[in-house]
Design an enzyme around this catalytic site. Structure first.
Site, short mmCIF file in Angstrom:
data_model
loop_
_atom_site.label_atom_id
_atom_site.label_comp_id
_atom_site.label_asym_id
_atom_site.label_seq_id
_atom_site.Cartn_x
_atom_site.Cartn_y
_atom_site.Cartn_z
N GLU A 61 -15.15 -15.32 -12.83
CA GLU A 61 -15.98 -14.46 -13.69
C GLU A 61 -15.01 -13.60 -14.48
O GLU A 61 -14.42 -12.67 -13.93
CB GLU A 61 -16.89 -13.57 -12.83
CG GLU A 61 -17.99 -14.31 -12.10
CD GLU A 61 -19.21 -14.58 -12.98
OE1 GLU A 61 -19.27 -14.07 -14.12
OE2 GLU A 61 -20.10 -15.31 -12.54
N GLU A 92 -10.32 -8.32 -25.92
CA GLU A 92 -11.17 -7.49 -25.05
C GLU A 92 -10.47 -6.16 -24.78
O GLU A 92 -9.35 -6.14 -24.25
CB GLU A 92 -11.42 -8.21 -23.71
CG GLU A 92 -12.37 -7.42 -22.82
CD GLU A 92 -12.49 -7.97 -21.40
OE1 GLU A 92 -11.46 -8.33 -20.82
OE2 GLU A 92 -13.62 -8.02 -20.88
N LYS A 146 -10.36 -9.07 -1.14
CA LYS A 146 -9.25 -8.24 -1.64
C LYS A 146 -9.79 -7.44 -2.83
O LYS A 146 -9.94 -7.96 -3.92
CB LYS A 146 -8.10 -9.17 -2.09
CG LYS A 146 -6.71 -8.60 -1.97
CD LYS A 146 -6.41 -7.39 -2.83
CE LYS A 146 -6.18 -7.72 -4.29
NZ LYS A 146 -6.09 -6.48 -5.11
N CYS A 186 -17.92 -6.00 -18.04
CA CYS A 186 -17.61 -7.28 -18.70
C CYS A 186 -18.68 -7.68 -19.70
O CYS A 186 -18.40 -8.32 -20.70
CB CYS A 186 -17.48 -8.37 -17.65
SG CYS A 186 -18.93 -8.46 -16.59
#
Ligand code: NAD
Length: 487
Positions: A252, A388, A177, A287
């Site tokens: 992750e 973040e 997905k 990331c």
């Protein structure tokens, strides 16, 4: 030059190109122009159910192939990806806003990942253990069956194509997905898999996270989920999975990664690396970006001035132009989120030294453009220190003692990557040892090295990818105890 392709994308379910069961689509929007450049099916719970059923039907034949045959199929997918490189890059640049230079590398990395795990397929070995004198005690590595993979909006083709390599090499079938923000390249991958792989081995269901993603996590046939995305979604996945049955999840997740520069570091190399490590070519949407730069007080003023100058010198523009260093951020939601983070930095008293605003005017009449931004004098009490951004915003922090900088580097919920700059080996190794992170560079940034495992600690995730550990993570050991040698 030919007109850009409008991709009327399809999912891949049971080897066939498919629309959503209710016929609904999602628009793909170019973040540079806000034009609709394609559409993808808005996959439903029913579509996920069909995909999981197809993957389950295909599982035993795929697992039953000799590893060499699965490897050959992965190498064929890699070759097909390379053959479609220009088409995929063209779609991906317009779908993501990331720069063309870097997206070419993503295709190469995806193909290399397929080839790497194809090469490792013969390493799916177990162990023998001398548990008794006469018995034979050995293990085999068994695939899970169906693996579900949910991917984020950055690096779309790499995460869809490159990360199907290990599960497939290990003998699993899959339902993938992709992010609803950047699904066009996954539809092309679906075309390729439909031609190269047996029906049902890879299924691709596009759609929004709360529907297609949630249905995938809740499908009882899928016992192994591999997720890349935000911490909030990772936590939601853990909760949803736990409501259904026992599943293995690898996560992750995000990062707020420190780059620590000691006074003896080679500043000529370190300061440009601080800018490179921010991954501005993805508008900071990577990331592993070193979004917190810790400069020792003795080099602080010089370092801040040089980094601001370098960031000011970046060329922001059409991501299709190889001369552009940075394009727009990926979506309106992402754009608004980045600007909100910039507002918090101002409110909390950080000092702006570059960028700090959206880009408008003649050169940027439409689109989600944010100037590459640097804040100095950032302290742990500020939201920009710990949240973040996942955008083009770098924070610079002043430090004076090694204990203090390590404490500050670790004073966030994340622990994905870190970078340490010094010429002194003991300083480097002591700092590496003390910092919470899963992937650390000494006198380097950003690069991933083949065969080395990537992943985070703390809220940055569970599990490791990119090395042989990733291959093994898609298997479960079965221990066999044979009595036949006794009399
Ligand atoms: P996101 O969490 O918003 O979405 C990721 C995926 O999850 C998408 O496919 C989305 O549709 C799906 N999803 C959303 N809600 C869901 C739900 N309830 N159930 C199931 N699936 C759901 O993340 P994003 O904005 O696409 O990506 C950015 C994040 O990803 C950042 O935090 C970034 O650090 C992280 N990331 C981590 C790595 C890594 O390797 N550690 C790599 C890339 C990105």
């Amino acid at each position: 030059m030919s007109a850009p392709e409008f991709l009327d994308g399809r999912m891949l379910i049971d080897g066939k190109q498919a629309e959503a069961s209710d016929g609904a689509f999602l628009d793909a929007v170019d973040p540079a122009t806000e034009e609709v450049i394609g559409r993808v099916p808005a996959g439903t719970t029913e579509d996920v159910r069909l995909a999981a059923a197809a993957a389950e039907r295909a599982a035993s034949a795929w697992a039953g192939l000799p590893p060499r045959d699965r490897a050959t199929a992965l190498v064929e997918v890699a070759a097909a990806l390379r053959a479609e490189r220009d088409r995929i890059v063209d779609l991906e640049v317009r779908d993501s806003g990331s720069t063309v230079r870097k997206l070419r590398l993503d295709i190469a990395r995806a193909a290399e990942s397929l080839e790497y795990y194809a090469g490792l397929a013969g390493e799916l070995k177990g162990e023998t253990v001398p548990a008794t004198a006469r018995g034979l005690h050995f293990s085999t590595r068994e695939p899970y069956g169906v693996v579900g993979r949910i991917t984020p909006f950055n690096h779309p083709i790499f995460f869809a194509a490159g990360k199907m390599a290990a599960p497939l090499a290990a003998g699993n079938t899959m339902v993938i997905k992709p992010s609803e923000q950047t699904s066009l390249s996954a539809c092309v991958l679906g075309e390729i898999c439909g031609q190269v792989l047996p029906s049902g081995v890879v299924n691709i269901v596009t759609g929004v996270g709360a529907v297609a993603g949630d249905a995938l996590v809740r499908d009882p046939r899928i016992r192994r989920i591999a997720f890349t995305g935000s911490v909030a979604t990772g936590l939601a996945l853990q909760r949803a999975a736990a409501e259904v049955n026992v599943k293995t999840l690898s996560l992750e997740l995000g990062g707020k990664n420190p780059m620590v520069v000691f006074p003896d570091a080679d500043l000529e190399a370190a300061l440009p690396a601080a800018v490179a490590g921010m991954n501005f070519s993805w508008a900071g949407q990577s990331c592993g970006s070193q979004s917190r730069l810790f400069l020792h007080e003795s080099i602080y003023d010089e370092g801040v001035a040089r980094v601001a100058e370098l960031v000011d010198g970046l060329t922001v523009g059409d991501p299709r132009d190889p001369a552009s260093d940075m394009g727009p951020v990926n979506s309106r939601a992402q754009y608004e989120k980045v600007l909100r983070h910039i507002d918090t930095a101002f409110e909390d008293g950080a000092r702006l030294v570059a960028g700090g605003r959206s880009l408008r005017g003649e050169r940027f009449p439409t689109g989600y453009w944010v100037a590459p931004t640097v804040f100095a004098d950032v302290t742990p009490g500020m939201r920009i220190f710990r949240e973040e951004v996942f955008g083009p915003v770098l924070s610079i922090v002043r430090w004076s003692t090694s204990d203090e900088v390590v404490a500050m580097a670790n004073d966030v919920e994340y622990g994905l990557t870190a970078s340490v700059w010094t010429r002194d080996l003991a300083t480097a190794l002591n700092t590496v040892h003390a910092i919470d992170a899963g992937y650390v560079w000494v006198n380097g940034v950003s690069a991933h090295f083949p065969g080395t495992s990537f992943g985070g600690v703390k809220n940055s995730g569970i599990g490791r990818e990119e090395g042989i550990d990733e291959l093994f993570s898609y298997t479960q050991p079965k221990f066999v105890h044979v009595n036949a040698m006794t009399r």
